[in-house]
Design an enzyme around this catalytic site. Sequence first.
Site, PDB file in Angstrom:
ATOM      1  N   HIS A  27       0.873  -1.184   0.000  1.00 46.35           N
ATOM      2  CA  HIS A  27       0.000   0.000   0.000  1.00 46.35           C
ATOM      3  C   HIS A  27       0.903   1.225   0.000  1.00 46.35           C
ATOM      4  CE1 HIS A  27      -3.983   1.847   1.728  1.00 46.35           C
ATOM      5  NE2 HIS A  27      -3.394   2.665   0.869  1.00 46.35           N
ATOM      6  N   HIS A  29       1.566   4.590  -2.606  1.00 42.77           N
ATOM      7  CA  HIS A  29       1.202   5.356  -3.797  1.00 42.77           C
ATOM      8  C   HIS A  29       2.447   6.033  -4.375  1.00 42.77           C
ATOM      9  CE1 HIS A  29      -3.126   4.842  -3.160  1.00 42.77           C
ATOM     10  NE2 HIS A  29      -2.832   4.910  -1.873  1.00 42.77           N
ATOM     11  N   HIS A 200      -9.393   0.213  -2.107  1.00 41.16           N
ATOM     12  CA  HIS A 200      -9.484   0.877  -0.812  1.00 41.16           C
ATOM     13  C   HIS A 200     -10.928   0.738  -0.312  1.00 41.16           C
ATOM     14  CE1 HIS A 200      -5.771   2.764  -2.058  1.00 41.16           C
ATOM     15  NE2 HIS A 200      -5.728   3.580  -1.020  1.00 41.16           N
ATOM     16  N   GLU A 203     -12.002   3.067   5.167  1.00 41.92           N
ATOM     17  CA  GLU A 203     -11.139   4.136   5.673  1.00 41.92           C
ATOM     18  C   GLU A 203     -12.027   5.312   6.062  1.00 41.92           C
ATOM     19  OE1 GLU A 203      -7.343   6.903   4.216  1.00 41.92           O
ATOM     20  OE2 GLU A 203      -8.758   6.084   2.751  1.00 41.92           O
ATOM     21  N   ASP A 281       1.646   3.888   2.956  1.00 41.25           N
ATOM     22  CA  ASP A 281       0.652   4.671   2.223  1.00 41.25           C
ATOM     23  C   ASP A 281       1.287   5.815   1.428  1.00 41.25           C
ATOM     24  OD1 ASP A 281      -1.790   5.495   1.249  1.00 41.25           O
ATOM     25  OD2 ASP A 281      -2.700   5.899   3.199  1.00 41.25           O
ATOM     26  N   ASP A 282       1.625   6.917   2.091  1.00 37.16           N
ATOM     27  CA  ASP A 282       2.133   8.119   1.420  1.00 37.16           C
ATOM     28  C   ASP A 282       3.252   8.743   2.257  1.00 37.16           C
ATOM     29  OD1 ASP A 282       0.147   8.359  -0.850  1.00 37.16           O
ATOM     30  OD2 ASP A 282      -1.228   8.424   0.859  1.00 37.16           O
TER      31      ASP A 282
END
Length: 344
Positions: A27, A29, A200, A203, A281-282
């Site tokens: 996961h 990006h 996704h 969330e 994630d980011d």
Amino acid sequence: MTVVASGRQRPAAGARDLRALPKGHLHLHLEAGMRPATLTDMCRRLGIEPPPTSGFTGFTEFVRCYRALLAVLQAPEHLERLFHEVFEDQAADGVVYVELAVSPALYAEAYGSTPAALARMVAFADAASRAHGVSHGLMATVDRTAGAAQAVEVARAAAALAGEGVVALGLANDERGFPCRDFAEAFAIARAAGLQATPHAGELAGPESVREAIDVLHADRVLHGVRAIEDPALVAVLAERGIPLDVCPTSNVLLDVVDAIEDHPLPRLLAAGVRCSINADDPLLFGPGILAEYETCRTALGLSDVQLAACAWTSIETTSAPVEVKAAARERMDAWMDEKGTQA
């Protein structure tokens, strides 16, 4: 909200080194895998001001920050550099397989079409994988706010490259008002081509979103999914079917999915038998890379080394990683667990 520090922590005396634990990163990006210094340098080269990467409150402002990163990546040399640096950083954190979320529709204008953009990303990823020794697959990701027609276009582009670098179809952006069922056609195309379904869900929307992801899109894995904890019956379904959640603890704190890191439901999900992987994630926007997330799960959430190794195995075994990558990772994990450590 409470967030733990994102910097690299030195292992406690006698503790197993989490960098040495082979792990998958499922996961992540692409754009927000950029190094802060790289963003500054690319902006300098283009003569533009670096966009903000912190200080956002809520998901809408987060998306605005994320989208601002696209301005520096339309040039092929910048995108190619990003791929190489992301893979280099994964190798440094002990990642042996990365499933990188890419959004080819965002580059359709720069490369002529969505399929052409995805093909270029496959080439960049292949070169970076060879250079840095990290196995990989690309998750072509649909923007749920861009509509079903674009989703089908991305799915067809992904299906055309199934087995040639693309391994999954993802679904990202705001769940609220954009339910999984709107993208059933795109995911049917992906599944027919042998791609994993990795949307996704759970969330910003609640457990009903996770149910729809697994019942309508037939998700092989659910990215986030942590709000399943609100529905014990759904938690039981996830555990019984072995459907993994690709969890991002720090992201969930900074986007107000949970109030504080200590409140994160990951330990409860694992205790209920739900398979989970740990992810960043980011990193550019949230801070920690994957190694720091593992360290947070050890120190702030109290996960044992047995649990951390189980999460690492989930992050590899449940993917389309090559058989030889899975076998080598399993052997190294067993050796890691055989080491004398202070945390069992």
